[in-house]
Write a protein that holds these residues in place. Structure first.
Motif, PDB file in Angstrom:
ATOM      1  N   GLY A   1       0.798  -1.234   0.000  1.00  0.00           N
ATOM      2  CA  GLY A   1       0.000   0.000   0.000  1.00  0.00           C
ATOM      3  C   GLY A   1       0.826   1.277   0.000  1.00  0.00           C
ATOM      4  O   GLY A   1       2.022   1.273  -0.300  1.00  0.00           O
ATOM      5  N   SER A   2       0.143   2.359   0.364  1.00  0.00           N
ATOM      6  CA  SER A   2       0.773   3.680   0.313  1.00  0.00           C
ATOM      7  C   SER A   2       1.945   3.780   1.279  1.00  0.00           C
ATOM      8  O   SER A   2       2.856   4.567   1.075  1.00  0.00           O
ATOM      9  CB  SER A   2      -0.261   4.746   0.642  1.00  0.00           C
ATOM     10  OG  SER A   2      -0.942   4.405   1.832  1.00  0.00           O
ATOM     11  N   ASP A  32      -4.596   3.671   5.258  1.00  0.00           N
ATOM     12  CA  ASP A  32      -4.588   2.539   6.175  1.00  0.00           C
ATOM     13  C   ASP A  32      -3.281   1.775   5.995  1.00  0.00           C
ATOM     14  O   ASP A  32      -2.470   2.109   5.125  1.00  0.00           O
ATOM     15  CB  ASP A  32      -5.806   1.629   5.961  1.00  0.00           C
ATOM     16  CG  ASP A  32      -5.807   0.952   4.612  1.00  0.00           C
ATOM     17  OD1 ASP A  32      -4.876   1.178   3.826  1.00  0.00           O
ATOM     18  OD2 ASP A  32      -6.751   0.179   4.336  1.00  0.00           O
ATOM     19  N   ASP A  90      -1.520  -1.742   5.065  1.00  0.00           N
ATOM     20  CA  ASP A  90      -1.813  -2.989   4.357  1.00  0.00           C
ATOM     21  C   ASP A  90      -0.691  -3.982   4.619  1.00  0.00           C
ATOM     22  O   ASP A  90       0.462  -3.708   4.288  1.00  0.00           O
ATOM     23  CB  ASP A  90      -1.921  -2.728   2.855  1.00  0.00           C
ATOM     24  CG  ASP A  90      -3.009  -1.710   2.538  1.00  0.00           C
ATOM     25  OD1 ASP A  90      -4.188  -2.075   2.618  1.00  0.00           O
ATOM     26  OD2 ASP A  90      -2.685  -0.539   2.229  1.00  0.00           O
TER      27      ASP A  90
HETATM   28 CA    CA Z   1      -3.456   1.497   2.298  1.00  0.00          CA
END
Ligand code: CA
Ligand code: DGT
Ligand code: CA
Length: 539
Positions: free
Chosen positions: A188-189, A199, A201
């Motif tokens: 994710g980010s 969020d 991940d």
């Molecule tokens: Ca995320």
């Protein structure tokens, strides 16, 4: 590292103390300690575990009172003093106070007069035009408050990278200790190191997926289990951060890691490359019919497209920019378009930049394949002319490119003799195809550099380097008169938009206008030519 989290706690206390009025030095002391903790390289929680309160007190700015609060927070996840303060002053008011243009005084007025206790209340009051009626506020302030709320709402849903990162690391470490885990990683980010994350991940492989899920939902940090399935789960951990987990099949590890790292646009781009080859790409792998082309490693996914492995930090929007630019060029009916990113400045490590350029070329190569028959993308660079006229990339790199633009972005104040010598040396470089914005003037903000343009034009004519007519609004450089002079000296010219965003391609008409003022005709303007002839000129 929970330093950012602890610092935030102290900042919150400082804000509330300030709202409360009273001793104005106390909030300052809390903020000072918060800044120290935020900036120190050691893990505050580790120090505390090793030496308790006395060790905390050795941190700059941390006195007895603050050390006690940090101690309680690390032990219990809460602090009496903060609970007391929020009983007296609504916690939501802190957020009101932090809105742009407000502060403790104004927030306090809003609370006492209109009973506003949080941003939601404030929004309602501003939309209901109640703020403008307050003494000292007015209509303009009301609008400013609404703007500030919008900004706040955009930022609020996300967590700072520095806050989420250590929590994610701890989750991974916890899972390794408490479940049979083979591979584990954060995606994710957060893996892309975006400055804020929506969020966390987490991805794992495990011989016993339900055990991995149980360990995840059973972590002490978990405040709420939102969803718990066979191979995936979502929880809320402290600080109101959401964390997702997925248990992947070992054979899909690379594909899953790539897919869940994102970003979404990058994934969509890769998928379009797959479709162009008649493949299917998803979180399980690349498939040609039933046959699996790649999937167990991330490198394998990129390699299948002829791409080098792309670092997560770069899977953001570079591809979008490039695609948007190319799309805009297609819409303008261009036969070809040149993409020339800047060369690294001196301070940046050379190796990495050569690597980034290599990746850039690989992307363009893939895109060219996809767009065959529509448009051709030429890979160039806008390469800085260094002191003494050397170029910012070595020949081995320039040789690989379709063309090289050279330009001056530093040392504007050299004498005319030095500057001319520097530029002429650069133009003699066999890879220098275009000399960009020759006078470097910026309309309204920077004078032309001292440069003997006649000498430069003579050198350009000799070396077959085109001079630029730059159509960027505040450049317009060369102008009509100089363009005409260049033509008379036998130089070729290139009309470029210097676009840094696709919307700027439309400035071309102004460059064409300038060139016409210089009596130029298509025969002297290299980018009026068909691709073959341009390629010949660049060679
Ligand atoms: Ca995320
Ligand atoms: P965030 O959490 O808002 O900071 O941003 P991300 O990028 O971590 O987004 P998230 O957590 O919703 O999803 C993780 C990655 O999963 C995302 O970067 C790309 C991939 N992904 C999620 N939904 C989709 C989708 O609908 N299509 C595609 N192609 N990829 C998706
Ligand atoms: Ca997610």
């Amino acid at each position: 590292m929970r330093n950012a989290e602890v610092a935030q706690l102290l900042y919150d206390i400082a804000d509330l103390l300030e709202m409360q009025g009273g001793d104005r030095f106390r909030p300052m002391a809390y903020r000072r300690a918060a800044r120290e903790i935020e900036a120190m390289p050691e893990d505050i929680e580790k120090l505390w575990r090793q030496g308790g309160v006395p060790r905390l007190r050795q941190v700059q700015g941390v006195g007895e009172a603050i050390a006690a609060k940090v101690d309680q927070y690390l032990r219990e996840g809460r602090v009496n003093a903060l609970d007391e303060l929020t009983k007296e002053i609504p916690r939501g008011l802190v957020e009101v106070m932090k809105l742009r243009g407000l502060g403790p005084k104004r927030a306090s007025v809003l609370w006492r007069t209109l009973g506003i206790t949080d941003v939601k209340d404030l929004k309602k009051a501003a939309e209901g035009r109640q703020i403008r009626r307050l003494k000292g506020f007015g209509e303009k302030t009301e609008q400013k408050i609404l703007d500030a709320i919008k900004l706040h709402e955009e930022g609020q849903a996300r967590t700072l990278l520095a806050v989420a990162f250590p929590i994610a690391e701890e989750i991974v470490a916890y899972l390794r200790d408490h479940a049979p885990i083979d591979k584990a990683a954060v995606a994710g980010s957060l893996r892309r190191m975006r400055e804020t994350v929506g969020d966390i991940d987490v991805l794992v492989t495990s011989p016993d997926p339900p055990a991995a899920i149980r360990a995840f939902t059973g972590m002490p940090r978990v405040k709420e289990v939102v969803l718990a399935g066979e191979t995936k789960a979502t929880v809320i951990v402290e600080a109101r951060i959401q964390a997702d987990i997925r248990v992947l099949e070992p054979g899909s590890w690379g594909a899953g890691l790539q897919y869940f790292t994102g970003n979404k646009d990058h994934n969509i781009h890769l998928r379009s490359l797959a479709i162009a080859r008649g493949w299917k790409l998803d979180e399980y792998g690349i498939f040609e019919g039933e046959r699996k082309v790649a999937g167990d490693t991330e490198e394998g996914i990129y390699a299948a497209f002829g791409l080098p492995w792309i670092p997560p930090e770069l899977r953001e929007d570079g591809v979008d920019d490039l695609e948007a630019m190319v799309r805009a060029a297609v819409e303008r009916g261009y036969e070809y378009v040149g993409i020339s990113d800047h060369s690294p400045s001196l301070v940046v490590a050379k190796g990495l930049d050569a690597e980034a350029l290599r990746m850039h070329r690989a992307r363009i190569r893939a895109l060219n394949k996809q767009l065959e028959g529509t448009i051709t993308i030429l890979t160039g660079t806008e390469c800085d002319i260094l002191d003494g006229g050397a170029l910012d990339y070595p020949d081995e790199i320039l040789r690989e490119l379709d063309y090289t633009i050279v330009s001056v972005h530093s040392k504007f104040s050299l004498t005319e003799e030095e500057q001319t010598e520097r530029v002429v040396t650069a133009l003699r470089n066999p890879y220098a195809n275009i000399f960009a914005h020759p006078t470097t003037r910026l309309l309204g903000s920077r004078d032309p550099i001292a440069l003997d343009l006649e000498a430069v034009m003579d050198a350009a004519a000799r070396s077959g380097t085109a001079l630029e007519v730059n159509a960027y609004p505040n450049r317009m450089d060369l102008n009509g008169a100089y363009a005409r002079m260049a033509k008379e000296k036998g130089c070729m010219l290139a009309i470029d938009t210097d676009s840094h965003a696709h919307g700027q391609l439309g400035n071309m008409r102004f460059g064409v206008g300038l060139a016409r003022r210089g009596w130029l005709e298509p025969d002297q303007v290299v980018n009026c030519w068909q691709l073959d002839r341009v390629r010949g000129f660049f060679r």
